[in-house]
Design an enzyme around this catalytic site. Structure first.
Site, mmCIF file in Angstrom:
data_model
loop_
_atom_site.group_PDB
_atom_site.id
_atom_site.type_symbol
_atom_site.label_atom_id
_atom_site.label_comp_id
_atom_site.label_asym_id
_atom_site.label_seq_id
_atom_site.Cartn_x
_atom_site.Cartn_y
_atom_site.Cartn_z
ATOM 1 N N LYS A 133 -10.580 -3.343 -4.543
ATOM 2 C CA LYS A 133 -11.276 -1.829 -4.659
ATOM 3 C C LYS A 133 -10.524 -0.812 -5.248
ATOM 4 O O LYS A 133 -11.077 0.027 -6.050
ATOM 5 C CB LYS A 133 -11.588 -1.518 -3.299
ATOM 6 C CG LYS A 133 -12.522 -2.210 -2.518
ATOM 7 C CD LYS A 133 -12.539 -1.703 -0.907
ATOM 8 C CE LYS A 133 -13.441 -2.870 -0.233
ATOM 9 N NZ LYS A 133 -13.120 -2.366 1.438
ATOM 10 N N LYS A 150 0.851 -1.243 0.003
ATOM 11 C CA LYS A 150 0.031 -0.044 0.085
ATOM 12 C C LYS A 150 1.031 1.305 -0.051
ATOM 13 O O LYS A 150 0.576 2.200 -0.660
ATOM 14 C CB LYS A 150 -0.928 0.079 1.181
ATOM 15 C CG LYS A 150 -2.081 -0.930 0.898
ATOM 16 C CD LYS A 150 -3.246 -0.491 1.960
ATOM 17 C CE LYS A 150 -4.532 -1.488 1.833
ATOM 18 N NZ LYS A 150 -5.570 -1.168 2.890
ATOM 19 N N LYS A 187 -4.826 -9.928 -7.228
ATOM 20 C CA LYS A 187 -6.129 -9.816 -6.012
ATOM 21 C C LYS A 187 -7.167 -9.156 -6.874
ATOM 22 O O LYS A 187 -6.898 -7.952 -7.351
ATOM 23 C CB LYS A 187 -5.785 -9.755 -4.850
ATOM 24 C CG LYS A 187 -6.770 -10.011 -3.733
ATOM 25 C CD LYS A 187 -6.319 -9.488 -2.332
ATOM 26 C CE LYS A 187 -6.150 -7.824 -2.376
ATOM 27 N NZ LYS A 187 -5.844 -7.530 -0.912
HETATM 28 P P1 TYM Z 1 -11.022 -5.141 3.485
HETATM 29 O O1 TYM Z 1 -12.078 -4.213 3.877
HETATM 30 O O2 TYM Z 1 -10.004 -4.970 2.731
HETATM 31 O O3 TYM Z 1 -11.562 -6.582 3.144
HETATM 32 C C1 TYM Z 1 -12.853 -7.037 3.763
HETATM 33 C C2 TYM Z 1 -12.956 -8.631 3.723
HETATM 34 O O4 TYM Z 1 -12.844 -8.873 2.179
HETATM 35 C C3 TYM Z 1 -11.747 -10.057 1.882
HETATM 36 N N1 TYM Z 1 -11.587 -9.721 0.658
HETATM 37 C C4 TYM Z 1 -11.272 -10.720 0.004
HETATM 38 N N2 TYM Z 1 -11.581 -12.151 0.049
HETATM 39 C C5 TYM Z 1 -11.316 -12.727 -0.908
HETATM 40 N N3 TYM Z 1 -10.799 -12.245 -2.343
HETATM 41 C C6 TYM Z 1 -10.548 -11.241 -2.308
HETATM 42 N N4 TYM Z 1 -10.123 -10.460 -3.494
HETATM 43 C C7 TYM Z 1 -10.540 -10.109 -1.261
HETATM 44 N N5 TYM Z 1 -10.707 -8.669 -0.979
HETATM 45 C C8 TYM Z 1 -10.896 -8.506 0.297
HETATM 46 C C9 TYM Z 1 -10.812 -9.434 3.299
HETATM 47 O O5 TYM Z 1 -9.816 -10.579 3.464
HETATM 48 C C10 TYM Z 1 -11.526 -9.105 4.326
HETATM 49 O O6 TYM Z 1 -12.028 -10.114 4.981
HETATM 50 N N6 TYM Z 1 -7.949 -5.478 7.475
HETATM 51 C C11 TYM Z 1 -9.302 -5.686 7.063
HETATM 52 C C12 TYM Z 1 -10.482 -5.103 7.797
HETATM 53 C C13 TYM Z 1 -10.207 -5.255 9.437
HETATM 54 C C14 TYM Z 1 -10.403 -6.567 9.879
HETATM 55 C C15 TYM Z 1 -10.368 -6.273 11.527
HETATM 56 C C16 TYM Z 1 -10.782 -7.846 9.527
HETATM 57 C C17 TYM Z 1 -9.900 -4.612 10.441
HETATM 58 N N7 TYM Z 1 -10.172 -5.033 11.516
HETATM 59 C C18 TYM Z 1 -10.479 -7.163 12.254
HETATM 60 C C19 TYM Z 1 -10.900 -8.550 10.699
HETATM 61 C C20 TYM Z 1 -10.770 -8.517 11.872
HETATM 62 C C21 TYM Z 1 -9.455 -5.313 5.502
HETATM 63 O O7 TYM Z 1 -8.905 -4.470 5.049
HETATM 64 O O8 TYM Z 1 -10.547 -6.045 5.142
#
Ligand code: TYM
Length: 347
Positions: A211, A116, A208
């Site tokens: 967004k 990032k 991957k």
């Molecule tokens: P974020 O907002 O990027 O993504 C949300 C969830 O979607 C999953 N994800 C995917 N799964 C499969 N294939 C993909 N291409 C894909 N892109 C995203 C992510 O793995 C996630 O589960 N850091 C986390 C948010 C967070 C969090 C937490 C999660 C903050 N605190 C505590 C669990 C526990 C994140 O950026 O998710």
């Protein structure tokens, strides 16, 4: 390790379009876990969102949109606790204490920060670097035992376990003296799996689905209509061979593997079962069936999201109720942490 009460926590960032990866890798699994666990917390992580610049009005709208996606997908806010992170001050508070537990060397290994921050590392926010520590605080403020996420979050969950373990070790004497036995924090289990743990870009099967990809054709958004879904699937990159009849035949064919994985996940079957039906098929036929499945799964979710975001008052009430219930769990945990660390507390 003593037994901890089972509790599920997960979070999604309110930053831009939610896509099929978020849905299949995370949100749909959140829904499925509800009957199996008494307490599930699903959090819109707005404090994480601002680790990179967010336009304020846009952020407000995105927080409501992710909440709408949770509800539209089938998360029941009466049963699960749905809230946004900034309404529960214990997240940020515990993150500070964990900043003093986590080591620089641990954070320096985090691959997501490197991706990032890119080349302009000096100009990244300190929050972006500290992101995984806040994530550990999200999870451990509730002493959560299970965290459903996509595969990209695996390293962050390992760090969460390292922080829990170091806290338990560093404060072992005080934890026991305050009546918490051998360990205060659980070593949280990641729940990563299924055919959609890592959904890839429709334009490049080695990247991957995300967004932030500049091409909207790389992803299917939860709010895409049937025409947009059909167009994106039809344009999805493939190779020239028909589909193999065995999973082993997907090796070295990342785009085929990705489409088969998406299909399997949408239908709730394995890749093997998909190939039993479609082995030998041309992509044109397979893509037609995939469009039907995707439209059937996402159409109602997108429509319900649109209906829900039209009533921000209702969404804000759901978030306020969830925040109060979340805080009721986190506040006593934070009080215990303060006692363990040795702070003097107002009583
Ligand atoms: P974020 O907002 O990027 O993504 C949300 C969830 O979607 C999953 N994800 C995917 N799964 C499969 N294939 C993909 N291409 C894909 N892109 C995203 C992510 O793995 C996630 O589960 N850091 C986390 C948010 C967070 C969090 C937490 C999660 C903050 N605190 C505590 C669990 C526990 C994140 O950026 O998710």
């Amino acid at each position: 390790m003593p037994a901890f009460q089972e509790l599920v926590f997960s979070g999604v960032q309110p930053t831009g379009n939610l896509h099929l990866g978020n849905y299949l890798g995370a949100i749909r699994r959140f829904v499925a876990l509800q009957p199996a666990y008494e307490t599930c917390l699903y959090c819109v992580v707005d404090l994480h969102a601002i680790t990179v610049w967010q336009d304020p009005a846009e952020l407000t709208a995105q927080i409501r949109e992710v909440t709408a996606a949770f509800l539209a997908a089938g998360i029941d806010p009466a049963r699960s606790i749905v809230f946004n992170q900034s309404q529960v001050p214990q997240h940020a508070e515990l993150a500070w204490i964990f900043n003093c537990v986590a080591r620089l060397g641990w954070l320096n290994r985090m691959t997501q920060f490197k991706e990032k921050a890119g080349k302009d590392r000096e100009n990244a926010s300190i929050g972006l670097y500290d992101y995984p520590v806040l994530m550990a605080a999200d999870i451990l403020a509730y002493r959560a035992t299970h965290v459903p996420v996509g595969e990209d979050q695996k390293q962050h969950l390992e760090l969460t376990r390292d922080i829990a373990q170091k806290f338990n070790n560093d404060f072992a004497g005080s934890i026991a003296a305050h009546g918490h036995g051998e360990a205060f924090f659980p070593l949280t289990e990641p729940l990563i799996g299924g055919p959609a743990a890592r959904v890839m870009s429709l334009r490049d099967g080695t990247k991957k689905m995300s967004k932030s990809d500049p091409s909207d054709y790389s992803r299917i958004n939860l709010t895409d209509d049937a025409d947009a879904i059909a167009q994106k699937v039809r344009k999805a990159k493939t190779d020239a061979e028909p589909l193999p009849s065995e999973v082993a035949g997907l090796a070295g064919r990342p785009e085929a593997d990705n489409l088969v994985g998406i299909f399997a996940s949408l239908r709730d079957v394995t890749r093997e079962e998909v190939l039993r039906d479609y082995g030998g098929a041309q992509f044109s036929a397979f893509k037609g069936a995939l469009v039907d499945l995707a439209v059937e799964a996402l159409g109602p979710v997108g429509a319900e999201m649109k209906r829900l975001v039209a009533d921000p008052g209702h969404i804000d009430a759901v978030l306020a109720d969830g925040a109060a219930r979340a805080e009721a769990i986190a506040a006593p945990n934070l009080a215990a942490v303060k006692d363990i660390v040795g702070f003097v507390r107002r009583r």
